[in-house]
Design an enzyme around this catalytic site. Structure first.
Site: not given
Length: 283
Positions: A136, A161, A224, A227, A250, A259
């Protein structure tokens, strides 16, 4: 309006929301109160629905209207907790569903042409790292040469994040760009800011990307998009979707439930299917 000021102070000081979010909520609520033309404590569910319908008729998109509804709901929850109202007039209104759109990646040929246009090492390294790692903007800005780059192993440590960490293997060419740039400026940050002495910010990344994408006739391309391109091009070459989710960092519950995690070894094997994996070093 005193109640609106109190709400903005609350979400800023007690909820610790960012200034951008506070300002956005403030603008949305000011727009709402101007529309209803009545005291906020007299608002009905119909008033809220009418405002949202009006904004849609004025051309606001689904995400914009949903944000305004979120601001209104938060404001009235605040009033209920403060004893100003007995119920939230917006609580029964459901947010609008945003139509799902597949992200549009940049073709690898366009990326190659774009990189060949750039006439300075810093800007070229920005594009190279964005596409080669899928990180990001804020993650790109904050790359610390001393703590985040393992030159011996060819790895980039990314703090994403929620302060979650992930390791992304670097292609030889990408690593050479990083080595050359860090040797050129000798600073702590990979992309240092001349003005602040720290690292550059997201706005400057936007300006740099916009400068070169506009020159290349790719005005629709944002930071972005690289990405999206990173993920799409890996998927096109057969990389497992769970591996891609892990590489992108993520952290939603849906992602972690569906996943499987990917080890560093599998991460390296996965990214070797990226188009840049066949490139040799030396920028």
């Amino acid at each position: 309006m005193k109640l609106l000021e109190d709400f903005c102070n609350y979400i800023m000081n007690e909820k610790n929301l960012s200034m951008n979010t506070v300002d956005g909520y403030g603008r949305d609520l000011s727009q709402f109160t101007s529309f209803i033309e009545k005291p906020v404590t007299k608002v009905t569910t119909e008033d809220v629905s009418s405002f949202l319908s009006h904004r849609r008729a004025e051309g606001d998109g689904v995400s914009t209207v949903s944000r305004k509804l979120s601001a209104i709901k938060s404001f009235y929850n605040f009033l209920v907790r403060r004893g100003k109202l007995k119920y939230n007039p917006a609580s029964s209104i459901e947010g609008m569903k945003k139509p799902k759109r597949l992200p549009r990646p940049v073709d690898s040929e366009d990326i190659d042409s774009l990189l060949n246009m750039i006439d300075n090492l810093r800007d070229r390294t920005i594009f190279e790292v964005l596409y080669a790692t899928g990180i990001r903007r804020e993650e790109l800005c904050a790359i610390n040469i001393q703590t985040d780059i393992n030159f011996r192993r060819g790895e980039l440590r990314v703090v994403g994040k929620g302060d979650s960490e992930r390791i992304i293997p670097l292609f030889p060419r990408t690593l050479d760009y990083i080595k050359s740039l860090s040797a050129e400026h000798g600073k702590e940050w990979l992309f240092p800011s001349i003005k602040t002495g720290g690292h550059i910010g997201k706005r400057q990344i936007n300006e740099i990307v916009n400068k070169w994408t506009s020159a290349a006739g790719l005005e629709w391309v944002t930071p972005h998009k690289f990405r999206h391109s990173f993920a799409t091009h890996l998927m096109d070459n057969g990389v497992d979707l769970g591996d891609i989710q892990e590489l992108l960092g993520h952290s939603s519950p849906e992602t972690t439930k569906i996943y499987a995690g990917v080890s560093k070894g599998r991460a390296r094997s996965a990214v070797m299917k990226h188009p840049l994996a066949t490139e040799k070093g030396q920028p």
